[in-house]
Scaffold this active site. Sequence first.
Site, PDB file in Angstrom:
ATOM      1  N   ASP A 141      60.847  27.666  45.409  1.00 26.60           N
ATOM      2  CA  ASP A 141      60.014  28.622  46.163  1.00 26.60           C
ATOM      3  C   ASP A 141      59.865  29.912  45.370  1.00 26.60           C
ATOM      4  O   ASP A 141      59.801  30.988  45.945  1.00 26.60           O
ATOM      5  CB  ASP A 141      60.646  28.877  47.547  1.00 26.60           C
ATOM      6  N   LYS A 144      54.760  29.900  41.386  1.00 25.81           N
ATOM      7  CA  LYS A 144      54.348  28.487  41.429  1.00 25.81           C
ATOM      8  C   LYS A 144      54.176  27.866  40.035  1.00 25.81           C
ATOM      9  O   LYS A 144      54.375  26.661  39.868  1.00 25.81           O
ATOM     10  CB  LYS A 144      53.078  28.333  42.278  1.00 25.81           C
ATOM     11  N   ASP A 169      57.947  24.417  48.232  1.00 26.30           N
ATOM     12  CA  ASP A 169      57.119  25.121  49.230  1.00 26.30           C
ATOM     13  C   ASP A 169      55.753  25.461  48.618  1.00 26.30           C
ATOM     14  O   ASP A 169      55.573  25.427  47.396  1.00 26.30           O
ATOM     15  CB  ASP A 169      57.843  26.406  49.674  1.00 26.30           C
ATOM     16  N   ASN A 170      54.811  25.788  49.487  1.00 27.20           N
ATOM     17  CA  ASN A 170      53.489  26.326  49.087  1.00 27.20           C
ATOM     18  C   ASN A 170      52.678  25.382  48.205  1.00 27.20           C
ATOM     19  O   ASN A 170      52.044  25.806  47.243  1.00 27.20           O
ATOM     20  CB  ASN A 170      53.671  27.680  48.367  1.00 27.20           C
ATOM     21  N   GLU A 199      53.591  30.666  56.114  1.00 27.75           N
ATOM     22  CA  GLU A 199      54.479  31.443  56.977  1.00 27.75           C
ATOM     23  C   GLU A 199      53.723  32.530  57.763  1.00 27.75           C
ATOM     24  O   GLU A 199      52.953  33.293  57.189  1.00 27.75           O
ATOM     25  CB  GLU A 199      55.611  32.100  56.162  1.00 27.75           C
TER      26      GLU A 199
HETATM   27  N1  SAM Z   1      62.758  31.371  49.323  1.00 33.01           N
HETATM   28  C1  SAM Z   1      62.532  32.657  49.945  1.00 33.01           C
HETATM   29  C2  SAM Z   1      62.524  32.477  51.440  1.00 33.01           C
HETATM   30  O1  SAM Z   1      61.851  31.552  51.911  1.00 33.01           O
HETATM   31  O2  SAM Z   1      63.175  33.262  52.136  1.00 33.01           O
HETATM   32  C3  SAM Z   1      61.229  33.281  49.496  1.00 33.01           C
HETATM   33  C4  SAM Z   1      61.082  33.365  48.007  1.00 33.01           C
HETATM   34  S1  SAM Z   1      59.655  34.288  47.502  1.00 33.01           S
HETATM   35  C5  SAM Z   1      58.344  33.259  47.996  1.00 33.01           C
HETATM   36  C6  SAM Z   1      59.690  34.076  45.744  1.00 33.01           C
HETATM   37  C7  SAM Z   1      60.777  34.850  45.039  1.00 33.01           C
HETATM   38  O3  SAM Z   1      60.966  34.289  43.750  1.00 33.01           O
HETATM   39  C8  SAM Z   1      60.464  36.319  44.805  1.00 33.01           C
HETATM   40  O4  SAM Z   1      61.489  37.100  45.356  1.00 33.01           O
HETATM   41  C9  SAM Z   1      60.400  36.475  43.285  1.00 33.01           C
HETATM   42  O5  SAM Z   1      60.910  37.711  42.839  1.00 33.01           O
HETATM   43  C10 SAM Z   1      61.253  35.309  42.819  1.00 33.01           C
HETATM   44  N2  SAM Z   1      60.911  34.710  41.514  1.00 33.01           N
HETATM   45  C11 SAM Z   1      59.681  34.358  41.085  1.00 33.01           C
HETATM   46  N3  SAM Z   1      59.731  33.733  39.899  1.00 33.01           N
HETATM   47  C12 SAM Z   1      61.053  33.676  39.557  1.00 33.01           C
HETATM   48  C13 SAM Z   1      61.757  33.137  38.444  1.00 33.01           C
HETATM   49  N4  SAM Z   1      61.123  32.515  37.454  1.00 33.01           N
HETATM   50  N5  SAM Z   1      63.101  33.277  38.432  1.00 33.01           N
HETATM   51  C14 SAM Z   1      63.749  33.895  39.455  1.00 33.01           C
HETATM   52  N6  SAM Z   1      63.134  34.418  40.528  1.00 33.01           N
HETATM   53  C15 SAM Z   1      61.802  34.302  40.590  1.00 33.01           C
HETATM   54 MG    MG Z   2      57.187  29.985  49.898  1.00 37.57          MG
END
Ligand code: SAM
Ligand code: MG
Length: 214
Positions: A141, A144, A169-170, A199
Site C-alpha cells: 500500500d 503504486k 490495495d488501490n 477509502e
Molecule cells: N497502509 C496505510 C493504511 O492503510 O493505513 C496507508 C499507506 S499510504 C496509502 C502510503 C504510504 O507509503 C505513505 O505514507 C508514503 O509515505 C509511503 N511510501 C510510499 N512509497 C514508499 C516506499 N517506496 N517506501 C516506504 N514508504 C513509502
Molecule cells: Mg491504499
Amino acid sequence: MDQSKEQRILNSVSYNAVKGDPESVLDCIDNYCSQKEWAMNVGDEKGVILDKVVEEADPTIALEFGTYVGYSAIRIARLLKPNARLLTIEFNPEFASIAREIIEIAGLSEKITIIEGHSQDIIPQLREKYQVDKVDFVFLDHWKERYCPDTILLEECGYLKKGSILLADNIVYPGAPDFVKYIRSHKSFDCTNYPSHLEYMKVEDAMEKAVYMG
Ligand code: SAM
Ligand code: MG
C-alpha cells in the site's frame, strides 16, 4: 507552525480513543477521515477485506509497505496470534513518528515494528537486520509504481514460500497496472480480485490477492 493533517488525526485519536483498544482507535480514525478530512488509510470498507485475508493467512511474520499513520498496521496487528509480528516500512519520518504514537495508544507497539526507509532499500536488509526468513503475509500500500519491483525483490531475496499471501490495495484507483499484469501472468501466483471502493469515497477501487504457489 500549522499542524499537518496527520497531526490532527493523531490529536483526534489522543482525545477520543480508548487507550489500549485498537477498535476504538480504528473507529476514531475512520470517523475523522470520513467526516472531517479525507486521508489515505485503507479505511473501513476495504479494511474488512484486509481483515479476512489476514485471517486466511494467519501470519507469523507479516510485512507492510506504506505505514502512513498506522491505520492498516493496527488492523493487521490486532488479528495476529501471540508471538506473531508485523514489520511496516515507511519512508516519511513525520508519518512514522505519528504512526508510532497512534500504535502506542492502540496498545500494539509490541507487535509492530516500524522501519523507516525506502522499501527498496529495506527489503534486502530484512533477513540480517530483522531476522526475517520467509514472510507469510504482505500488504502492499505504498506508491503504486513500487508494487511490481518490490514484489520481484521479495522473490529474488527468497522471502516468499508456498502459501505466502500478498494483498495489494488501490488496484483500480489510482491503479497499479504493471503489478497486476505481472502477478496475473506469473505461473507461481494464484490471484483473486476483490472489487470495493476507495477509502471514505464512492469511487470504484479493488484489492488483489496473490497467493505464491512456490
Ligand atoms: N497502509 C496505510 C493504511 O492503510 O493505513 C496507508 C499507506 S499510504 C496509502 C502510503 C504510504 O507509503 C505513505 O505514507 C508514503 O509515505 C509511503 N511510501 C510510499 N512509497 C514508499 C516506499 N517506496 N517506501 C516506504 N514508504 C513509502
Ligand atoms: Mg491504499
